[in-house]
Write a protein that holds these residues in place. Structure first.
Motif, PDB file in Angstrom:
ATOM      1  N   LYS A  22       0.817  -1.214   0.000  1.00 57.33           N
ATOM      2  CA  LYS A  22       0.000   0.000   0.000  1.00 57.33           C
ATOM      3  C   LYS A  22       0.848   1.259   0.000  1.00 57.33           C
ATOM      4  O   LYS A  22       0.429   2.292  -0.534  1.00 57.33           O
ATOM      5  CB  LYS A  22      -0.907  -0.009   1.234  1.00 57.33           C
ATOM      6  CG  LYS A  22      -1.957  -1.114   1.200  1.00 57.33           C
ATOM      7  CD  LYS A  22      -2.814  -1.091   2.466  1.00 57.33           C
ATOM      8  CE  LYS A  22      -3.865  -2.208   2.446  1.00 57.33           C
ATOM      9  NZ  LYS A  22      -4.687  -2.204   3.683  1.00 57.33           N
ATOM     10  N   SER A  23       2.029   1.178   0.589  1.00 54.33           N
ATOM     11  CA  SER A  23       2.881   2.372   0.610  1.00 54.33           C
ATOM     12  C   SER A  23       3.421   2.722  -0.761  1.00 54.33           C
ATOM     13  O   SER A  23       3.912   3.824  -0.962  1.00 54.33           O
ATOM     14  CB  SER A  23       4.048   2.147   1.580  1.00 54.33           C
ATOM     15  OG  SER A  23       4.854   1.075   1.126  1.00 54.33           O
ATOM     16  N   ARG A  24       3.340   1.791  -1.719  1.00 53.86           N
ATOM     17  CA  ARG A  24       3.858   2.045  -3.069  1.00 53.86           C
ATOM     18  C   ARG A  24       2.734   2.285  -4.083  1.00 53.86           C
ATOM     19  O   ARG A  24       2.971   2.268  -5.283  1.00 53.86           O
ATOM     20  CB  ARG A  24       4.727   0.876  -3.520  1.00 53.86           C
ATOM     21  CG  ARG A  24       6.066   0.818  -2.820  1.00 53.86           C
ATOM     22  CD  ARG A  24       6.846  -0.403  -3.231  1.00 53.86           C
ATOM     23  NE  ARG A  24       8.224  -0.342  -2.751  1.00 53.86           N
ATOM     24  CZ  ARG A  24       8.616  -0.589  -1.512  1.00 53.86           C
ATOM     25  NH1 ARG A  24       7.687  -0.946  -0.629  1.00 53.86           N
ATOM     26  NH2 ARG A  24       9.883  -0.476  -1.150  1.00 53.86           N
ATOM     27  N   TYR A  29       2.952   3.590  -8.290  1.00 53.16           N
ATOM     28  CA  TYR A  29       2.390   2.955  -9.492  1.00 53.16           C
ATOM     29  C   TYR A  29       1.247   3.760 -10.087  1.00 53.16           C
ATOM     30  O   TYR A  29       0.932   3.621 -11.260  1.00 53.16           O
ATOM     31  CB  TYR A  29       1.910   1.551  -9.142  1.00 53.16           C
ATOM     32  CG  TYR A  29       3.027   0.602  -8.824  1.00 53.16           C
ATOM     33  CD1 TYR A  29       3.802   0.054  -9.844  1.00 53.16           C
ATOM     34  CD2 TYR A  29       3.324   0.258  -7.523  1.00 53.16           C
ATOM     35  CE1 TYR A  29       4.843  -0.811  -9.563  1.00 53.16           C
ATOM     36  CE2 TYR A  29       4.364  -0.602  -7.214  1.00 53.16           C
ATOM     37  CZ  TYR A  29       5.124  -1.137  -8.242  1.00 53.16           C
ATOM     38  OH  TYR A  29       6.157  -1.977  -7.945  1.00 53.16           O
ATOM     39  N   SER A  30       0.609   4.561  -9.264  1.00 58.12           N
ATOM     40  CA  SER A  30      -0.496   5.365  -9.806  1.00 58.12           C
ATOM     41  C   SER A  30      -0.007   6.416 -10.787  1.00 58.12           C
ATOM     42  O   SER A  30      -0.771   6.896 -11.616  1.00 58.12           O
ATOM     43  CB  SER A  30      -1.246   6.040  -8.654  1.00 58.12           C
ATOM     44  OG  SER A  30      -0.376   6.928  -7.958  1.00 58.12           O
ATOM     45  N   LYS A  31       1.273   6.786 -10.706  1.00 59.42           N
ATOM     46  CA  LYS A  31       1.792   7.776 -11.649  1.00 59.42           C
ATOM     47  C   LYS A  31       1.819   7.253 -13.074  1.00 59.42           C
ATOM     48  O   LYS A  31       1.806   8.032 -14.015  1.00 59.42           O
ATOM     49  CB  LYS A  31       3.198   8.185 -11.225  1.00 59.42           C
ATOM     50  CG  LYS A  31       3.247   8.892  -9.886  1.00 59.42           C
ATOM     51  CD  LYS A  31       4.675   9.244  -9.518  1.00 59.42           C
ATOM     52  CE  LYS A  31       4.734   9.912  -8.165  1.00 59.42           C
ATOM     53  NZ  LYS A  31       6.135  10.236  -7.778  1.00 59.42           N
ATOM     54  N   TYR A  32       1.876   5.936 -13.236  1.00 60.45           N
ATOM     55  CA  TYR A  32       1.899   5.365 -14.594  1.00 60.45           C
ATOM     56  C   TYR A  32       0.520   5.411 -15.257  1.00 60.45           C
ATOM     57  O   TYR A  32       0.409   5.140 -16.437  1.00 60.45           O
ATOM     58  CB  TYR A  32       2.400   3.926 -14.551  1.00 60.45           C
ATOM     59  CG  TYR A  32       3.821   3.801 -14.109  1.00 60.45           C
ATOM     60  CD1 TYR A  32       4.857   4.016 -15.012  1.00 60.45           C
ATOM     61  CD2 TYR A  32       4.136   3.484 -12.800  1.00 60.45           C
ATOM     62  CE1 TYR A  32       6.178   3.910 -14.600  1.00 60.45           C
ATOM     63  CE2 TYR A  32       5.440   3.377 -12.381  1.00 60.45           C
ATOM     64  CZ  TYR A  32       6.470   3.599 -13.284  1.00 60.45           C
ATOM     65  OH  TYR A  32       7.757   3.487 -12.879  1.00 60.45           O
ATOM     66  N   ASN A  33      -0.540   5.696 -14.497  1.00 59.92           N
ATOM     67  CA  ASN A  33      -1.904   5.726 -15.050  1.00 59.92           C
ATOM     68  C   ASN A  33      -2.358   7.128 -15.404  1.00 59.92           C
ATOM     69  O   ASN A  33      -3.493   7.326 -15.801  1.00 59.92           O
ATOM     70  CB  ASN A  33      -2.885   5.133 -14.036  1.00 59.92           C
ATOM     71  CG  ASN A  33      -2.609   3.660 -13.803  1.00 59.92           C
ATOM     72  OD1 ASN A  33      -2.084   2.988 -14.696  1.00 59.92           O
ATOM     73  ND2 ASN A  33      -2.945   3.172 -12.620  1.00 59.92           N
TER      74      ASN A  33
END
Length: 737
Positions: free
Chosen positions: A575-577, A581-585
């Motif tokens: 969850k801390s990451r 990964y949301s930056k890729y969306n």
């Protein structure tokens, strides 16, 4: 009649051999030469005697020796205090003056003899020894002041004609003073050979005599006294037929005393020649002209082994004299090897320093090595002590034009003697440095010496000093290095010349290195006394203000997870990451994506803008079917067109298009396969927590019940029911009852 002179006067600064002085003898004034028998005090002189030791020490022998040698020392002091013209007149015209000086050189103890056990005797001996060296140093000094001097021509003639210096005298000076005063003896010999070059021819005659002495030693230990036949020696030993044995010893075997005399003569000669080459390197050319290296090799091959064999035959192994002579043989063996090493060292120093004709010096070095190869034993022992391969490699770098045929022959001969193959890196051609000089770099980088730790530098300097002075302790050498600014050469020179500082003289020369205690340094820095071994660590709050409190835990430490299930169920790290990964969306809007300079040549025609409900992944990167599955898609489309009315397959059926099976389904199938048929799955055992919460926070009811159950049933497992187990073993016959 009483005679006296006027005050010494030499206003014209004439040399003493041309100067005349006015003297008044019974009222008659006359002229007397400055160098004349008139100035000699005609009285009998005392000769030096060796101090009594061992069996010679009878009652009163020491006092008798001291009573004789104290006047001898007083005469040496008086001789040194004489004026210049009186000193030289006494040396030249007194019949016993030079004899009394040479008597000390003949009776002085060689370097391998330990000091006298009586401290008073040793102190008097050292005083006499020092004054003798000063007298001989004055004998080579032609000018003491402007008005008191001799011309070098006259001085060289007097030294040679009056036998003030001879080759035996020079060699005795080397043996007596060469070990502890090499530089002083070197200057003395350099001056003598410069004043009178005829001594070089005398040295060659002396070397020829030494070669005959070596032949005599070899003959004594190689021929039996009972046989009249010549010894079984190679034909290279020319001149042995001229040496005759004593007529009264033809039928007698060699005695232990004779053998001891031969060994001592060999040891004295080898050590004297080694020191002579060391203090006067120019003598190497004389050794080369007389082919002295060949005599060394032959003596080492046919003399040393037979000396040991003869000693075992005539000596008593339980006696002290046997051990002493055996040690002298080994020391003579080492001195012969060192003599050859010093001869080669002179050539190597001349080559590396670029003095003289380098090609001629290289050929002299190779000639000496080829002479040493005439016998097997010597070159094998020399190579074991001083590897020849290292010298050959350095010579190849210093002189690229060295004859490779000779070098390869030398190496192959050496390694064939020791039955070892020649190293490949030695034979391989290397890139030599021209003229023996290192190529310089215009912009050198930072020195790597600064990167070497201080302790490594100290160990290197200590080992350098111990190569010359192995009897000194590491701690004593380190203190000397600190005193002399870590200059190893100054330390070696000070120890050899006995000019150490007073603070270093009081130290024990066998002092080892005592490591420093870090806590003692900590006490010197902080002033905090040493209380225990943990003082000064990273958790010492008495001396540190930056203690890391996160590493300190008060109370009972408890792990974060009780078991592996809790570790796998913890998704906090995942969850801390999420934000990463949301930056890729992220998808830019149409305004940001529009650009007049964008090339849409290869964009698909009629592409529609993405809808608001479209999948972000599809918008970012449209799905592209792999070519490997393109044919399968065509068949699938044709099947769908032909059977549109066919019912869809169940969602639970396996889809062949999946690249990998769902891990959850795999685990379910594996569990069903291992489950016995007709039996329900075994219920999971409830966790029995007996640890509970930290002390002082109270415990739950289940924890207390688990603890009570564990206490009651602990005898049924582990090592708690030993009696029952022992009874069962006895019943099975595994233990004696």
């Amino acid at each position: 009649m009483e005679s006296h002179t006027k005050e010494f006067s030499n206003p014209d600064n004439l040399p003493s051999e041309s100067l005349t002085l006015l003297v008044s003898d019974a009222g008659v004034v006359r002229n007397v030469n400055a160098i004349d028998p008139y100035w000699v005090d005609k009285k009998d002189l005392i000769f030096y005697e060796r101090p009594p030791s061992g069996s010679e020490r009878v009652f009163g022998a020491i006092d008798n020796w001291k009573s004789k040698m104290e006047p001898y020392l007083e005469y040496l002091q008086a001789l040194l205090q004489m004026e210049h013209h009186r000193f030289w007149s006494t040396i030249i015209y007194h019949k016993q003056c030079m004899d009394t000086l040479i008597s000390f050189l003949q009776e002085a103890d060689p370097p391998y003899v330990p000091p006298h056990e009586n401290p008073d005797v040793q102190k008097l001996y050292e005083e006499i020894r020092k004054h003798i060296l000063i007298v001989f140093s004055r004998l080579v000094t032609n000018k003491e002041s402007k008005s008191r001097w001799l011309t070098k021509e006259y001085m060289g003639e007097i030294m040679y004609e009056r036998f003030i210096f001879t080759v035996p005298v020079l060699w005795d000076i080397c043996l007596t003073y060469g070990c502890d005063n090499p530089r002083h003896v070197s200057r003395l010999l350099q001056t003598v050979f410069e004043l009178q070059p005829q001594y070089r021819a005398d040295v060659m005659h002396a070397l020829a005599f030494v070669k005959e002495a070596f032949k005599y030693i070899i003959l004594q230990v190689n021929k039996t006294y009972e046989s009249e036949e010549p010894p079984n020696l190679p034909e290279t030993f020319k001149g042995f037929g001229e040496i005759k044995r004593p007529t009264d010893s033809k039928t007698e075997t060699i005695s232990f005393r004779t053998l001891r005399d031969l060994v001592l003569h060999l040891l004295d000669t080898a050590m004297t020649l080694r020191l002579f080459v060391e203090v006067y390197p120019e003598s190497v050319e004389l050794f080369k002209k007389t082919h002295f290296v060949l005599s060394i090799v032959q003596l080492y091959e046919y003399g040393i082994p037979n000396l040991c064999t003869t000693l075992q035959a005539v000596g008593d192994k339980t006696s002290i004299q046997y051990t002493e002579v055996e040690g002298y043989i080994e020391l003579a063996r080492a001195e012969l090897i060192d003599l050859f090493k010093e001869i080669l060292a002179v050539y190597k120093n001349a080559i590396f320093s670029g003095e003289g004709n380098i090609s001629t010096t290289v050929e002299s070095y190779l000639s000496a090595m080829l002479e040493a190869l005439s016998e097997r034993l010597f070159v094998a022992d020399y190579h074991a002590c001083w590897p020849v391969t290292d010298d050959i490699d350095m010579l190849k770098q210093a002189y690229p034009d060295i004859d490779p045929v000779k070098t390869d022959f030398i190496l192959q001969a050496i390694y064939s003697n020791i039955d070892e193959p020649v190293p490949e890196e030695t034979i391989a051609n290397t890139n030599p440095v021209p003229n023996g000089h290192v190529e310089t770099i215009d912009n050198p980088g930072p020195s790597k010496d600064n990167e070497i730790p201080d302790n490594i530098k100290e160990e290197s300097l200590i080992s350098e000093v111990k190569d010359i002075l192995p009897h000194l302790g590491d701690g004593f050498i380190l203190k000397c290095l600190k005193h002399y600014g870590f200059n190893a050469e100054r330390v070696i020179n000070s120890v050899l010349e006995d000019t150490l500082a007073d603070s270093l003289r009081a130290l024990d020369r066998n002092l080892p290195i005592v490591p420093e205690d870090p806590l003692d340094n900590h006490f010197l820095e902080t002033g905090v006394q040493r209380l225990n071994v943990f003082d000064g660590d990273e958790f010492d709050i008495m001396t540190r203000d930056d203690v890391d409190l996160t590493k300190i835990h008060v109370g009972k430490r408890r792990d974060k997870y009780k078991n592996v299930s809790q570790l796998l169920d913890d998704k906090s790290e995942v969850k801390s990451r999420i934000d990463i990964y949301s930056k890729y969306n992220l998808v830019c809007d149409d305004a940001a994506m529009y650009s007049d300079e964008y090339d849409d040549t290869y964009d698909s025609d009629g592409a529609e803008p993405p809808s608001a409900t479209a999948d972000p992944d599809e918008v970012r990167r449209p799905f592209v079917t792999p070519r490997a599955l393109a044919q399968y898609n065509r068949r699938e489309e044709s099947d769908e067109e032909s059977s549109e009315e066919e019912a869809p397959k169940a969602e639970t059926s396996r889809n062949r298009m999946n690249f990998c099976t769902n891990p959850e389904e795999l685990r379910a199938r594996r569990a069903a396969a291992y489950r016995p048929r007709g039996h329900a799955p075994r219920p999971q055992q409830p966790s029995r927590d007996v640890i509970g919460k930290p002390k002082g926070q109270g415990q739950e009811k289940d924890v207390l019940a688990n603890r009570d159950k564990k206490e009651k049933h602990k005898s049924s497992r582990a090592n708690h029911n030993r009696r029952q187990g022992a009874q069962w073993k006895r019943s099975q016959g595994m233990m004696p009852s």
